[in-house]
Design an enzyme around this catalytic site. Structure first.
Site, PDB file in Angstrom:
ATOM      1  N   CYS A 288      20.827 -14.392  31.053  1.00 10.84           N
ATOM      2  CA  CYS A 288      21.384 -15.555  31.716  1.00 10.84           C
ATOM      3  C   CYS A 288      20.554 -16.773  31.384  1.00 10.84           C
ATOM      4  O   CYS A 288      19.420 -16.671  30.921  1.00 10.84           O
ATOM      5  CB  CYS A 288      21.406 -15.347  33.231  1.00 10.84           C
TER       6      CYS A 288
ATOM      7  N   ARG B 163      23.362 -18.000  26.291  1.00 13.92           N
ATOM      8  CA  ARG B 163      22.677 -16.902  26.971  1.00 13.92           C
ATOM      9  C   ARG B 163      23.558 -16.222  28.013  1.00 13.92           C
ATOM     10  O   ARG B 163      23.176 -15.191  28.589  1.00 13.92           O
ATOM     11  CB  ARG B 163      21.407 -17.414  27.638  1.00 13.92           C
TER      12      ARG B 163
ATOM     13  N   TRP C  73      25.700 -14.071  32.551  1.00 12.59           N
ATOM     14  CA  TRP C  73      26.332 -12.962  31.835  1.00 12.59           C
ATOM     15  C   TRP C  73      26.259 -11.773  32.775  1.00 12.59           C
ATOM     16  O   TRP C  73      25.184 -11.297  33.120  1.00 12.59           O
ATOM     17  CB  TRP C  73      25.591 -12.682  30.530  1.00 12.59           C
TER      18      TRP C  73
ATOM     19  N   ASN D 128      17.352 -14.112  36.199  1.00  8.65           N
ATOM     20  CA  ASN D 128      17.671 -13.490  34.919  1.00  8.65           C
ATOM     21  C   ASN D 128      16.968 -12.144  34.901  1.00  8.65           C
ATOM     22  O   ASN D 128      15.753 -12.083  35.046  1.00  8.65           O
ATOM     23  CB  ASN D 128      17.190 -14.389  33.771  1.00  8.65           C
ATOM     24  N   GLY D 129      17.718 -11.055  34.755  1.00  5.98           N
ATOM     25  CA  GLY D 129      17.131  -9.724  34.762  1.00  5.98           C
ATOM     26  C   GLY D 129      17.951  -8.776  35.612  1.00  5.98           C
ATOM     27  O   GLY D 129      19.098  -9.057  35.953  1.00  5.98           O
TER      28      GLY D 129
ATOM     29  N   GLU E 121      25.415  -4.375   8.757  1.00  5.42           N
ATOM     30  CA  GLU E 121      25.342  -5.719   9.329  1.00  5.42           C
ATOM     31  C   GLU E 121      26.666  -6.455   9.173  1.00  5.42           C
ATOM     32  O   GLU E 121      27.114  -7.156  10.093  1.00  5.42           O
ATOM     33  CB  GLU E 121      24.203  -6.502   8.656  1.00  5.42           C
TER      34      GLU E 121
ATOM     35  N   LYS F 297      28.961  -7.952  12.203  1.00  9.81           N
ATOM     36  CA  LYS F 297      29.381  -9.355  12.277  1.00  9.81           C
ATOM     37  C   LYS F 297      30.895  -9.459  12.498  1.00  9.81           C
ATOM     38  O   LYS F 297      31.357 -10.253  13.315  1.00  9.81           O
ATOM     39  CB  LYS F 297      28.999 -10.105  10.993  1.00  9.81           C
TER      40      LYS F 297
ATOM     41  N   GLU G  82      31.842  -8.318  16.074  1.00 17.23           N
ATOM     42  CA  GLU G  82      31.310  -9.203  17.109  1.00 17.23           C
ATOM     43  C   GLU G  82      32.197 -10.422  17.336  1.00 17.23           C
ATOM     44  O   GLU G  82      32.412 -10.829  18.479  1.00 17.23           O
ATOM     45  CB  GLU G  82      29.906  -9.692  16.717  1.00 17.23           C
TER      46      GLU G  82
ATOM     47  N   HIS H 200      32.641  13.322   2.849  1.00 18.55           N
ATOM     48  CA  HIS H 200      32.255  14.210   3.942  1.00 18.55           C
ATOM     49  C   HIS H 200      32.946  13.856   5.254  1.00 18.55           C
ATOM     50  O   HIS H 200      32.449  14.191   6.331  1.00 18.55           O
ATOM     51  CB  HIS H 200      30.740  14.200   4.121  1.00 18.55           C
TER      52      HIS H 200
ATOM     53  N   LYS I 130      23.321 -14.032  23.858  1.00 12.39           N
ATOM     54  CA  LYS I 130      22.372 -14.152  22.758  1.00 12.39           C
ATOM     55  C   LYS I 130      21.104 -13.338  22.973  1.00 12.39           C
ATOM     56  O   LYS I 130      20.743 -12.511  22.155  1.00 12.39           O
ATOM     57  CB  LYS I 130      22.019 -15.631  22.566  1.00 12.39           C
TER      58      LYS I 130
END
Length: 605
Positions: A2, A27, A75, A101-102, A482, A486, A489, A505, A600
């Site tokens: 947050c 955030r 968030w 935040n936490g 990666e 991307k 996301e 396989h 983020k």
């Protein structure tokens, strides 16, 4: 995960806090709120709103005067996004306000205890527990009230507290979530990220875990949760406010992709030693004798940082000839790993605050391990906890998804690999070869960026896909991972990455015309092996987009990238796939800088 911002001084606080929240919205962006206090007021005034900061701003009355305030953009962890679950949280008498935040791990236990004492909770959040603990404290000072509360809670927190009976101060505390003080001229600020402070001051103090601070308009003091005074010295932030602006781009992601040539130049600057064809990394705190004693390297990161670590492990193993591997930090810390004194551990985090990585570092340090940090933010928690490390100098990255920081992190690993290699078995000739390749990177990245329009046209084809597959082999596999991340996301297209050698396989069962495959095909000693994988896909009517150093006959489309040294090619091959993800998401109308359900800086588990 947050954003917190607070201010005490003489200015009208609401516009300042709203500006700070806008800078911190990456955030967390599912709800926001603001509390202000005026010396003439007997209670706190609050406005909260589900949604973005702009939704909160629309609700704030024109007359919302005050010179002290705290604000928050959220968030969600405990409780769905809603007005009532938004921070700040007030007690029933509107005396105490808390932003947090936490995560409070023992919130359920404390909630039951408080309800038995007659407390009625207004929200589903864990944070409201902190508010009631402070409000019910019989201590004489706000500092002591907050101290009692944080001693009662287990978990992580970065909190800022206001109290209507103590209008001359804001009290803050930190354990596992960042708290940064901004030192102004007869005004003080606090935030969870320097981005909210930089427009007002470049003098900052970063609290350590277990530390608290009292902010008044004309001074501040720091101390531990047990009351012992600490001596905090302000530091000067190297970035300027303009670094956080969009700079004429439509999105931060596009800006940050375009900044990569300059960013890579920064991470190289001043670190190359042409006399000995090696690299100087002054922050490692690792002398040559200690470097030669390393028997293994273990790299820990999460998400994009983990993928950068996979490439880094390959670079270190290939150049320094030290066994190396990478592992998600979130898994490592829970599997009771064997900590070997001859192993060098490297923690990777863009923010330097990623909780899973930080917790792994702290556990490793407890067991006597040597830990290096590879981070972007100077003075961040991981940078302070580690024995040494490398700053990647990517500059501020505001978009939730990482691009330039990923690239710079991989370049930093290449520098570390050369450094370790030249101490051990990397020849002068190979050292010179890699250094020359590193110097070519900024211009080669710019060459790829100059071809953006062609990639944009390709992206229009993939916007209709329901799912995509990414494949690569050895050096190419982390690039595929990666690129897959991307795409999912920011476009929300389902995507998977596999080693190209694993197709037969199992994953070949997925191949059909509606499932495009993006193949990483570098011009190296595995070229023919990779071409064989393209043959397998084509034989099953699969569509192929190749990222290669020359046109690939079996591919429907090829993005041709400049050739560098084999070891450094993964750095370049990831760049066009950042653009592919960006333009695919853009064609789909996605909110690129703020993808759903993500934030983020992941400062919670």
């Amino acid at each position: 995960m947050c954003g917190i911002v607070g201010y005490i001084g003489k200015r009208d606080v609401a516009p300042l806090l709203l500006e700070g929240l806008a800078r911190l919205e990456y955030r967390g962006y599912d709800s926001a709120g603001i509390v202000v206090n005026s010396p003439k007021a007997g209670a706190l005034k609050m406005v909260k709103a589900k949604g973005r900061v702009r939704d909160l701003e629309a609700r704030v009355p024109k007359r919302f005067a005050g010179t002290t305030g705290i604000a928050h953009t959220r968030w969600a962890t405990h409780g769905a996004p809603s007005d009532v679950n938004s921070h700040p949280h007030l007690d029933p008498e509107n005396k105490v306000a808390v932003v947090h935040n936490g995560i409070v791990d023992n919130a359920a236990e404390l909630r039951v205890k408080l309800e038995a004492e007659g407390v009625v909770f207004a929200s589903e959040t864990d944070t409201e527990v902190i508010t009631h603990l402070i409000a019910r404290s019989q201590a004489d000072t706000l500092e002591e009230k907050v101290r009692e509360a944080v001693k009662a809670i287990d978990g992580t927190y970065g909190i800022a507290v206001m109290h209507a009976d103590f209008t001359d101060r804001i009290v803050v505390a930190r354990n596992g979530s960042p708290v940064i003080l901004g030192i102004g001229e007869k005004e003080m600020l606090v935030a969870s990220d320097v981005a909210a402070l930089i427009a007002h001051t470049r003098q900052v103090v970063t609290l350590n875990d277990g530390e608290m601070a009292t902010l008044k308009a004309d001074d501040f003091r720091t101390y531990t949760t047990s009351g012992t005074t600490t001596n905090a010295t302000p530091e000067t932030v190297e970035w300027e406010a303009a670094s956080y602006d969009m700079g004429g781009h439509d999105t931060y992601m596009h800006k940050e992709i375009s900044e990569q040539p300059d960013a890579v130049d920064r991470v190289l600057r001043g670190r190359i030693d042409d006399r000995f064809n090696t690299v100087h990394l002054g922050g490692l705190n690792l002398d040559p004798r200690e470097a030669r004693g390393i028997r293994r390297v273990k790299i820990l990161g999460c998400g994009t940082s983990y993928h950068a670590g996979l490439i880094g492990a390959g670079l270190i193993e290939g150049m320094a000839r030290i066994p190396a591997d990478a592992e998600p930090a979130s898994e490592f810390r829970y599997r009771n790993p064997v900590v070997d004194p001859d192993t060098l551990y490297i923690a990777v985090s863009q923010s330097g605050e990623t909780y899973d990585v930080l917790a792994a570092v702290q556990e490793l340090k407890r067991k006597g391990a040597r830990v290096l940090g590879v981070v972007n933010v100077v003075g961040s928690a991981i940078a302070r906890e580690a024995d040494g490390g490398v700053y990647v100098h990517a500059g501020p990255e505001v978009c939730v998804v990482s691009t330039k920081c990923f690239t710079n992190t991989v370049v930093a690993f290449a520098l570390l690999a050369v450094h370790l290699g030249r101490i051990r078995d990397l020849s002068v000739t190979d050292g010179k070869r890699i250094i020359e390749g590193l110097r070519k990177l900024p211009a080669q990245i710019q060459e790829i960026l100059d071809g953006e329009e062609d990639i944009k046209k390709l992206a229009a084809e993939f916007a209709e896909a329901k799912s995509m597959m990414f494949i690569g082999r050895v050096r190419g596999y982390p690039v595929a991972l990666e690129a897959s991340l991307k795409l999912k996301e920011i476009s929300y297209i389902h995507a998977e990455a596999y080693p190209a050698s694993e197709l037969k396989h199992g994953p070949l069962a997925l191949i059909e015309p509606s499932l495009p495959t993006v193949a990483i095909v570098p011009d190296d000693d595995l070229l023919e092996k990779n071409r064989a994988a393209l043959e397998e896909i084509k034989a099953r009517s699969g569509r192929i987009l190749a990222v290669a150093h020359r046109e690939q006959e079996k591919a429907d489309h090829t993005i041709v990238v400049p050739k560098n040294e084999d070891e450094l090619d993964p750095i370049l091959m990831g760049i066009p796939l950042q653009l592919l993800a960006y333009h695919t998401a853009l064609a789909m109308g996605r909110d690129i800088d703020k993808p759903r359900n993500l934030a983020k800086s992941v400062t919670v588990e």
